[in-house]
Design a protein around this motif. Structure first.
Motif, PDB file in Angstrom:
ATOM      1  N   ALA A  67       1.070  -1.392  -0.144  1.00  0.00           N
ATOM      2  CA  ALA A  67       0.084  -0.008   0.135  1.00  0.00           C
ATOM      3  C   ALA A  67       0.736   1.286  -0.054  1.00  0.00           C
ATOM      4  N   SER A  68       1.950   1.378   0.760  1.00  0.00           N
ATOM      5  CA  SER A  68       2.771   2.439   0.836  1.00  0.00           C
ATOM      6  C   SER A  68       3.539   2.583  -0.406  1.00  0.00           C
ATOM      7  N   SER A  69       3.833   1.438  -1.041  1.00  0.00           N
ATOM      8  CA  SER A  69       4.661   1.788  -2.110  1.00  0.00           C
ATOM      9  C   SER A  69       3.766   2.247  -3.294  1.00  0.00           C
ATOM     10  N   ALA A  70       2.604   1.800  -3.183  1.00  0.00           N
ATOM     11  CA  ALA A  70       1.438   2.194  -4.519  1.00  0.00           C
ATOM     12  C   ALA A  70       1.136   3.613  -4.100  1.00  0.00           C
ATOM     13  N   VAL A  71       0.922   4.089  -2.740  1.00  0.00           N
ATOM     14  CA  VAL A  71       0.795   5.651  -2.717  1.00  0.00           C
ATOM     15  C   VAL A  71       1.923   6.376  -2.970  1.00  0.00           C
ATOM     16  N   ALA A  72       3.196   6.129  -2.573  1.00  0.00           N
ATOM     17  CA  ALA A  72       4.317   6.790  -2.913  1.00  0.00           C
ATOM     18  C   ALA A  72       4.577   6.888  -4.498  1.00  0.00           C
ATOM     19  N   ALA A  73       4.176   5.709  -5.356  1.00  0.00           N
ATOM     20  CA  ALA A  73       4.224   5.856  -6.819  1.00  0.00           C
ATOM     21  C   ALA A  73       3.100   6.880  -7.172  1.00  0.00           C
ATOM     22  N   MET A  74       1.788   6.821  -6.886  1.00  0.00           N
ATOM     23  CA  MET A  74       1.041   7.707  -7.429  1.00  0.00           C
ATOM     24  C   MET A  74       1.129   9.122  -6.870  1.00  0.00           C
ATOM     25  N   VAL A  75       1.623   9.346  -5.571  1.00  0.00           N
ATOM     26  CA  VAL A  75       1.939  10.750  -5.218  1.00  0.00           C
ATOM     27  C   VAL A  75       3.107  11.471  -6.109  1.00  0.00           C
ATOM     28  N   GLY A  76       4.197  10.484  -6.359  1.00  0.00           N
ATOM     29  CA  GLY A  76       5.303  11.186  -6.828  1.00  0.00           C
ATOM     30  C   GLY A  76       5.307  11.160  -8.335  1.00  0.00           C
TER      31      GLY A  76
END
Length: 197
Positions: A67-76
């Motif tokens: 989940a954290s990897s997905a959110v970091a990828a979307m935000v970045g």
């Protein structure tokens, strides 16, 4: 200093045993060694209870990592706005911190020092019977991986807490004091990132 270097490993082992039992809320098991002194038992928990703990910890940490990897990828991503606003940069930092913490929790059961391993836990060999004198070889046996895992866990926990605090400060400034993004960046955000890193 000489006394400390000769005895620190024995006391580090005793402290490690104590911390495990304090966090689990159990009494520290005792047994008598050959000299008749009381000491900590090498088997802290039954293999089934440790397996149950790890069976909850590993999937939860895995889900958190995904989940954290997905959110970091979307935000970045630049097409989604990138890291242009303080809010997005704080969320990105929070995700990176949670990734560190999740990696440590995910790999934790395999990073235990060999003297603390439980027979049969994730295919581990049974621990060797050791005397109470904890030698330098025993300290080296615990390995760099255990220390690296602990470092990731502590860095992740501290960073997650501090980024959450920075996010609370952001919302306080935005909602109550109506501070613009530029002013927040200059007054608080840069200092916050420097402090956390």
């Amino acid at each position: 200093l000489t006394w400390y270097s000769q005895n620190r490993n024995k006391y580090n082992k005793e402290v490690w045993f104590s911390i495990l039992h304090i966090t689990a809320g159990t009494e520290l098991p005792q047994h008598r060694n050959k000299a008749g002194n009381m000491s900590s038992n090498s088997l802290l928990y039954s293999p089934s209870s440790l397996l149950a703990i790890a069976s909850v910890q590993v999937p939860a940490a895995g889900l958190s990592l995904i989940a954290s990897s997905a959110v970091a990828a979307m935000v970045g991503r630049s097409r989604n706005g990138g890291l242009r606003t303080p809010y997005r940069r704080i969320i990105f930092g929070l995700c990176i911190a949670d990734i560190l913490q999740s990696i440590a929790l995910l790999t934790g059961p395999w990073m235990l020092p060999s003297w603390a391993m439980i027979p049969g836990l994730w295919g581990s060999p049974p621990p060797l019977e050791k005397e109470d004198n904890f030698t330098q070889n025993d300290a080296e046996e615990s390995g760099i991986l255990c220390q690296l895992n602990g470092s990731f866990l502590h860095c992740g926990i501290l960073s997650v807490s501090m980024y959450t605090c920075l996010l609370c400060v952001y919302y306080l400034c935005k909602l109550k004091y109506r501070i613009t993004n530029e002013v927040f960046h200059n007054r608080f955000e840069r200092k916050g990132h420097i402090l956390i890193v």
